[in-house]
Design an enzyme around this catalytic site. Structure first.
Site, PDB file in Angstrom:
ATOM      1  CB  SER A 147      -0.909   0.003   1.230  1.00 30.07           C
ATOM      2  OG  SER A 147      -1.785  -1.105   1.169  1.00 30.07           O
ATOM      3  CD  GLU A 148      -0.010   6.616  -2.864  1.00 20.48           C
ATOM      4  OE1 GLU A 148      -1.228   6.379  -2.830  1.00 20.48           O
ATOM      5  OE2 GLU A 148       0.481   7.519  -3.557  1.00 20.48           O
ATOM      6  CB  CYS A 149       3.850   4.397   2.696  1.00 17.69           C
ATOM      7  SG  CYS A 149       4.479   5.273   4.145  1.00 17.69           S
ATOM      8  N   GLY A 199      -1.722   5.632   4.017  1.00 20.02           N
ATOM      9  CA  GLY A 199      -2.053   5.685   5.442  1.00 20.02           C
ATOM     10  C   GLY A 199      -3.088   4.661   5.858  1.00 20.02           C
ATOM     11  CG  ASP A 232      -5.538  -2.033   7.895  1.00 24.30           C
ATOM     12  OD1 ASP A 232      -5.759  -1.382   6.850  1.00 24.30           O
ATOM     13  OD2 ASP A 232      -4.632  -2.865   8.004  1.00 24.30           O
ATOM     14  NE  ARG A 234      -3.357  -1.902   5.159  1.00 23.78           N
ATOM     15  CZ  ARG A 234      -2.260  -2.539   5.506  1.00 23.78           C
ATOM     16  NH1 ARG A 234      -1.170  -2.399   4.795  1.00 23.78           N
ATOM     17  NH2 ARG A 234      -2.245  -3.335   6.549  1.00 23.78           N
ATOM     18  CE  LYS A 260      -0.647  -6.683   3.049  1.00 21.84           C
ATOM     19  NZ  LYS A 260       0.634  -6.138   2.530  1.00 21.84           N
TER      20      LYS A 260
HETATM   21 ZN   LIG Z   1       4.633   3.756   5.785  1.00 15.98          ZN
END
Ligand SMILES: [Zn+2]
Length: 350
Positions: A147-149, A199, A232, A234, A260
């Protein structure tokens, strides 16, 4: 960056119906989103092998989700499927070619220099995946769903290990065998699905607010709850749909997060056949990796509050006493707010 064209999305739905049904589930997509690979391009890298960057659209959001693919023969079914009235030039421009492009090449479906040719179903235009040209769906493929960070990947943040995990996933997929950990690599075949859910899904602005709450004493779970967000948020369903589109059926998933694994498994089409751990580099080599007070707390919260499977290295750590000391301190106003936020939440399970 965004794709907000409604016509675009409706065409995705139409053209992808066959795709997910074509994976052998009789047309039942199990609630998965519909995805379509818009373009693919070869990216030479500083790490060694070329990667093939795939950009996806979908029918759930307008974000540009990505698949970073190691191995030219891992083929997106939605990208390679023949489209009405398109030319070989059109196919090469969007990346639906076999082998390697070179100046003057005119045919996408055959690379005469490498002696490779793709075959398609005359009626449906679907790619006919043969072993000679296309990665076998039964292969055990090393996969990271990342996941993008922004902060961890681009702002040198030592609050989290996202940047380290991203780099490590690429190195593991590229190598045959990682000496330090004994992990079997992907030998140049694998996929990093890069989902645009910053995030843990709450977005960058809210993540920055959560960081300020963490500086005020909250942990990463408490901060999200205080901002009225789930622990979370996501969603890995897009990742599953992208892997299926890439013809991946058995995955060795790079993660410490047991949740996950459950979320990504989509048997019988997509099976997690192995969990490959991502132990922080600093825990096995104190001269490398991220060393900061913030990441200690972040990893501790992941383990203690979110069930991540990193118990052994934690025992080796020496800051347990300081955490206990913190717990005995007089409650500050911020901590009282945290407790209120936590007690109003029925469960911390994610
Ligand atoms: Zn991160």
């Amino acid at each position: 960056m965004t794709m907000d064209n409604n016509n675009n999305n409706s065409s995705i739905q139409d053209s992808n119906k066959n795709e997910i049904g074509g994976q052998g589930d009789g047309g039942d997509d199990g609630g998965l989103p519909l995805v379509q690979c818009v373009a693919r391009a070869r990216i030479p890298t500083t790490q060694g092998p070329d990667i093939f960057l795939h950009l996806y659209s979908n029918n759930r959001d307008n974000k540009e989700h990505l698949a970073i693919v190691f191995g030219e023969d891992i083929r997106s079914r939605s990208l390679f499927r023949w489209r009405p009235q398109e030319t070989q030039q059109d196919r090469m421009i969007r990346g639906a070619y076999i082998g390697k492009l070179y100046p003057g090449r005119t045919v996408a479906d055959e690379d005469d220099r490498l002696g490779l040719a793709l075959e398609f179903d005359d009626t449906t235009g679907e790619l006919l995946a043969s072993k000679a040209t296309t990665w076998d769906v039964r292969n055990r493929t090393l996969v990271r769903i990342h996941s993008e960070c922004y902060t961890g990947e681009n702002a040198w943040s030592a609050r989290c290990d996202c940047g380290e995990q991203f780099d490590r996933a690429g190195r593991l997929i590229a190598c045959d065998h990682e000496v330090a950990s004994g992990i079997k690599g992907g030998s140049g075949h694998g996929v990093i699905v890069y989902l645009r859910q910053e995030g843990r899904g709450i977005g960058l602005g809210e993540k920055l607010k959560a960081y300020n709450l963490q500086d005020l004493g909250a942990d990463t779970v408490q901060a999200n709850l205080m901002l009225k967000h789930p622990v979370d948020a996501r969603d890995f369903s897009l990742g599953k749909a992208i892997l299926l589109d890439l013809g991946i059926g058995n995955i060795r998933l790079l993660t410490n997060n047991p949740e996950k694994i459950k979320q990504v498994d989509h048997a019988p089409l997509l099976k997690c056949v192995e969990r490959v751990p991502m132990v922080p580099i600093h825990w096995t080599n104190s001269n490398e990796g991220i060393d900061s007070k913030e990441i200690e707390g972040y990893l501790r919260t992941k383990i203690e509050r979110m069930g991540h499977l990193l118990t052994e290295p934690l025992k080796l750590h020496t800051n347990v006493q300081s955490t206990e000391a913190n717990q005995t301190q007089t409650q500050t106003q911020t901590q009282k707010q945290m407790n209120a936020a936590l007690s109003s939440t029925s469960t911390l399970a994610i």
